[in-house]
Design an enzyme around this catalytic site. Structure first.
Site, PDB file in Angstrom:
ATOM      1  N   ASN A 119     -11.692  -0.660   3.421  1.00 40.67           N
ATOM      2  CA  ASN A 119     -11.666  -0.164   2.036  1.00 40.67           C
ATOM      3  C   ASN A 119     -11.594   1.357   1.971  1.00 40.67           C
ATOM      4  O   ASN A 119     -11.547   1.940   0.895  1.00 40.67           O
ATOM      5  CB  ASN A 119     -12.891  -0.667   1.257  1.00 40.67           C
ATOM      6  CG  ASN A 119     -14.147   0.110   1.598  1.00 40.67           C
ATOM      7  OD1 ASN A 119     -14.373   0.441   2.765  1.00 40.67           O
ATOM      8  ND2 ASN A 119     -14.968   0.417   0.616  1.00 40.67           N
ATOM      9  N   TYR A 161     -17.499  -4.988 -11.459  1.00 37.12           N
ATOM     10  CA  TYR A 161     -18.320  -3.952 -12.103  1.00 37.12           C
ATOM     11  C   TYR A 161     -17.756  -3.493 -13.453  1.00 37.12           C
ATOM     12  O   TYR A 161     -18.273  -2.567 -14.065  1.00 37.12           O
ATOM     13  CB  TYR A 161     -18.553  -2.761 -11.170  1.00 37.12           C
ATOM     14  CG  TYR A 161     -17.316  -1.976 -10.786  1.00 37.12           C
ATOM     15  CD1 TYR A 161     -16.818  -0.986 -11.630  1.00 37.12           C
ATOM     16  CD2 TYR A 161     -16.662  -2.196  -9.580  1.00 37.12           C
ATOM     17  CE1 TYR A 161     -15.696  -0.251 -11.278  1.00 37.12           C
ATOM     18  CE2 TYR A 161     -15.547  -1.463  -9.214  1.00 37.12           C
ATOM     19  CZ  TYR A 161     -15.067  -0.490 -10.079  1.00 37.12           C
ATOM     20  OH  TYR A 161     -13.965   0.246  -9.725  1.00 37.12           O
ATOM     21  N   LYS A 200      -7.036  -4.931   0.951  1.00 35.52           N
ATOM     22  CA  LYS A 200      -8.072  -4.570   1.928  1.00 35.52           C
ATOM     23  C   LYS A 200      -7.837  -5.171   3.311  1.00 35.52           C
ATOM     24  O   LYS A 200      -8.229  -4.579   4.317  1.00 35.52           O
ATOM     25  CB  LYS A 200      -9.461  -4.976   1.414  1.00 35.52           C
ATOM     26  CG  LYS A 200      -9.903  -4.152   0.211  1.00 35.52           C
ATOM     27  CD  LYS A 200     -11.322  -4.449  -0.222  1.00 35.52           C
ATOM     28  CE  LYS A 200     -11.651  -3.649  -1.486  1.00 35.52           C
ATOM     29  NZ  LYS A 200     -13.070  -3.628  -1.784  1.00 35.52           N
ATOM     30  N   ARG A 213      -8.395 -20.087   4.067  1.00 40.08           N
ATOM     31  CA  ARG A 213      -8.985 -18.748   4.152  1.00 40.08           C
ATOM     32  C   ARG A 213     -10.509 -18.850   4.257  1.00 40.08           C
ATOM     33  O   ARG A 213     -11.141 -18.127   5.024  1.00 40.08           O
ATOM     34  CB  ARG A 213      -8.570 -17.931   2.911  1.00 40.08           C
ATOM     35  CG  ARG A 213      -8.978 -16.482   2.987  1.00 40.08           C
ATOM     36  CD  ARG A 213      -8.167 -15.593   2.068  1.00 40.08           C
ATOM     37  NE  ARG A 213      -8.604 -15.682   0.678  1.00 40.08           N
ATOM     38  CZ  ARG A 213      -8.385 -14.711  -0.217  1.00 40.08           C
ATOM     39  NH1 ARG A 213      -7.729 -13.613   0.130  1.00 40.08           N
ATOM     40  NH2 ARG A 213      -8.787 -14.830  -1.451  1.00 40.08           N
TER      41      ARG A 213
END
Length: 519
Positions: A321, A465, A300, A403
């Site tokens: 995305n 998910y 991404k 990061r």
């Protein structure tokens, strides 16, 4: 485009059957028919103690749909260890008994042609095949190979390669669209999956799909070919959209986007694309046929470098995305639909739970709240910027502390070391968001924070998910927090993508129903 684009193509769906007994083969044929196959490929070399005369009679007398007979020798990747003469006798017998297609390897077919022994009697069509173990040859070499195969007098030719990179599959598509005779061509393995699904677009004679309970690695199931991909409706004008990711097998995008395209009569197809090298990928798949992409882990952020233009929100997040190829000039435009998707999912859950009581004047129920984010990758960046835009105070944990610091700096938040997460106790009413793959199938028993700290959170969001209800969400709910599933974010970002892909309004309820039924 309407129903005109929904005409069925002529590509057949074929189920390869590799059972070891004749009874099972017969039963598999009926199962394949019930699952939507147009024909079956019977691998004689898989049958234990194969007796050509009696076994072929049983198979061909009981066939409920057209049959392709294959007797693959060991040197071509099969199980048959006998001599060529016996192999040919069995195939000739299959012809006499009414097999619709028989397959011969190129080497055998060439030898037979020289000896004028290729029995062309009977109504069976002859498929001449070649299986290439190594990487896919160049376009020129593939052209020579096809010419050699055509010279055997085959009715149909079949070429199988082993794709070590998804970019090799483009050569298969080129071959399919330029071949002057019926051609079966595909690449095996996960990187070759799109060669099966997209074969009808480029004019392939057939695509393979496995029956339930007999899955073949790298092959879609018959059910997914019919339902998830609707391969019978794919034609040369079908626009291809793909998920660019690594890994990609967990993706539920095809079972959401494809039925939705069909529902609104849009001639599009969404496929998983296992990509190893972004630069090479975008160089090879640069035609207008490849109209847009979803971008997944781990690309991404890196993919921004391959976009010609980036939408301001995606630019500030530093993650894309969704990519659209502009039809007028082929330029790639990057967007981010994750940000609004995840933040509105969290806001709506807070609103439903009544957290906005007495706070109606606030622009968002997140305003002023502590927002604890785990993971500073692409999904994490979208969540952090969304939370910042809504006025939340953001604290970021990431395995890569630099990061985390970089993202914290961008959203005026605070970075903490990942190892401090287990002891971190937030203020009451804070929001926790997991944007790491921790807890994703198949490692579903892990959670990113200490269980005891979950009672401090008002709401816990998990971007994972698969599974739909992760262990983190179950523990959060048990601790009294509002659980928000990544499925909700997935659905909302997909609705945003659908609009970008098609330029049409998304059928939101239809999409929600699919997600509830299929996840």
């Amino acid at each position: 485009m309407g129903s005109l684009g929904m005409l069925e193509n002529s590509t057949k769906i074929c189920a390869p059957l590799m059972s070891q007994s004749i009874d099972q083969m017969v039963s598999d044929m009926y199962q394949a028919k019930a699952e939507g196959a147009d024909m079956v490929e019977i691998r004689l070399d898989c049958i234990k103690n194969f007796q050509p005369h009696q076994d072929l009679r049983i198979l061909l007398k009981n066939k409920p749909l057209p049959v392709l007979i294959v007797y693959r020798p060991k040197w071509e990747g099969g199980h048959y260890e006998g001599d060529e003469h016996m192999q040919l006798e069995a195939l000739n017998l299959a012809k006499e008994l009414g097999a619709d297609y028989i397959e011969l390897e190129l080497k055998v077919a060439s030898d037979l042609m020289e000896e004028h022994k290729l029995n062309q009697h009977g109504s069976s069509k002859l498929i001449v095949s070649c299986y290439l173990e190594s990487a896919t040859p160049s376009k020129e070499d593939l052209g020579y190979l096809v010419a050699r195969m055509q010279s055997t007098g085959a009715d149909i030719i079949k070429l199988v390669t082993n794709a070590s990179n998804i970019t090799e599959v483009a050569r298969i598509f080129h071959l399919l669209s330029h071949c002057q005779m019926p051609l079966i061509a595909y690449s095996i393995g996960d990187r070759g999956l799109i060669s099966q699904i997209l074969a009808p677009k480029f004019g392939g004679f057939l695509v393979y799909g496995s029956i339930e309970g007999n899955l073949v690695p790298g092959l879609p199931t018959l059910d997914s070919l019919r339902y998830a991909y609707g391969v019978e409706y794919i034609n040369p004008d079908t626009k291809v959209f793909g998920l660019v990711s690594k890994p990609v097998s967990h993706s539920k995008g095809p079972i959401l986007h494809n039925p939705t395209f069909r529902h609104v009569g849009y001639n599009g197809l969404y496929v998983p694309m296992l990509v190893d090298d972004l630069k090479e990928f975008f160089r090879v798949y640069s035609s207008p046929d490849f109209a847009g992409f979803s971008v997944g882990i781990p690309y991404k952020e890196a993919v921004i470098g391959f976009c010609d233009e980036v939408h301001p929100l995606a630019q500030s997040i530093g993650a894309v995305n969704t990519i659209i190829r502009r039809p007028s000039n082929g330029k790639l435009i990057g967007y981010n639909t994750d940000c609004e998707a995840s933040i509105t999912a969290i806001e709506d859950a807070l609103k439903v739970s009544g957290c906005t009581t007495g706070e109606a004047f606030l622009p968002s129920p997140l305003t002023g709240k502590l927002f604890v984010l785990v993971g500073a990758g692409g999904a994490g960046r979208a969540l952090a910027f969304g939370a910042k835009i809504r006025g939340a105070r953001v604290v970021i944990f990431d395995i890569d502390f630099d990061r985390a610091k970089s993202l914290a700096h961008a959203v005026s938040g605070e970075a903490r070391r990942y190892e401090d997460l287990t002891n971190f106790r937030p203020e009451k009413g804070a929001i926790l968001a997991n944007a790491t793959p921790v807890g994703m199938h198949p490692n579903t028993d892990r959670i990113p924070v200490a269980e005891v700290t979950l009672q401090d959170y008002k709401l816990v969001f998990d971007s994972v998910y698969t599974p739909r209800k992760t262990r983190l969400l179950k523990e959060a709910e048990a601790a009294g927090a509002i659980p928000v599933s990544g499925v909700e974010m997935f659905l909302r970002q997909a609705i945003g993508q659908f609009v970008l892909f098609t330029g049409r309004e998304a059928p939101k309820e239809f999409m929600r129903d699919i997600v509830l039924a299929k996840f």
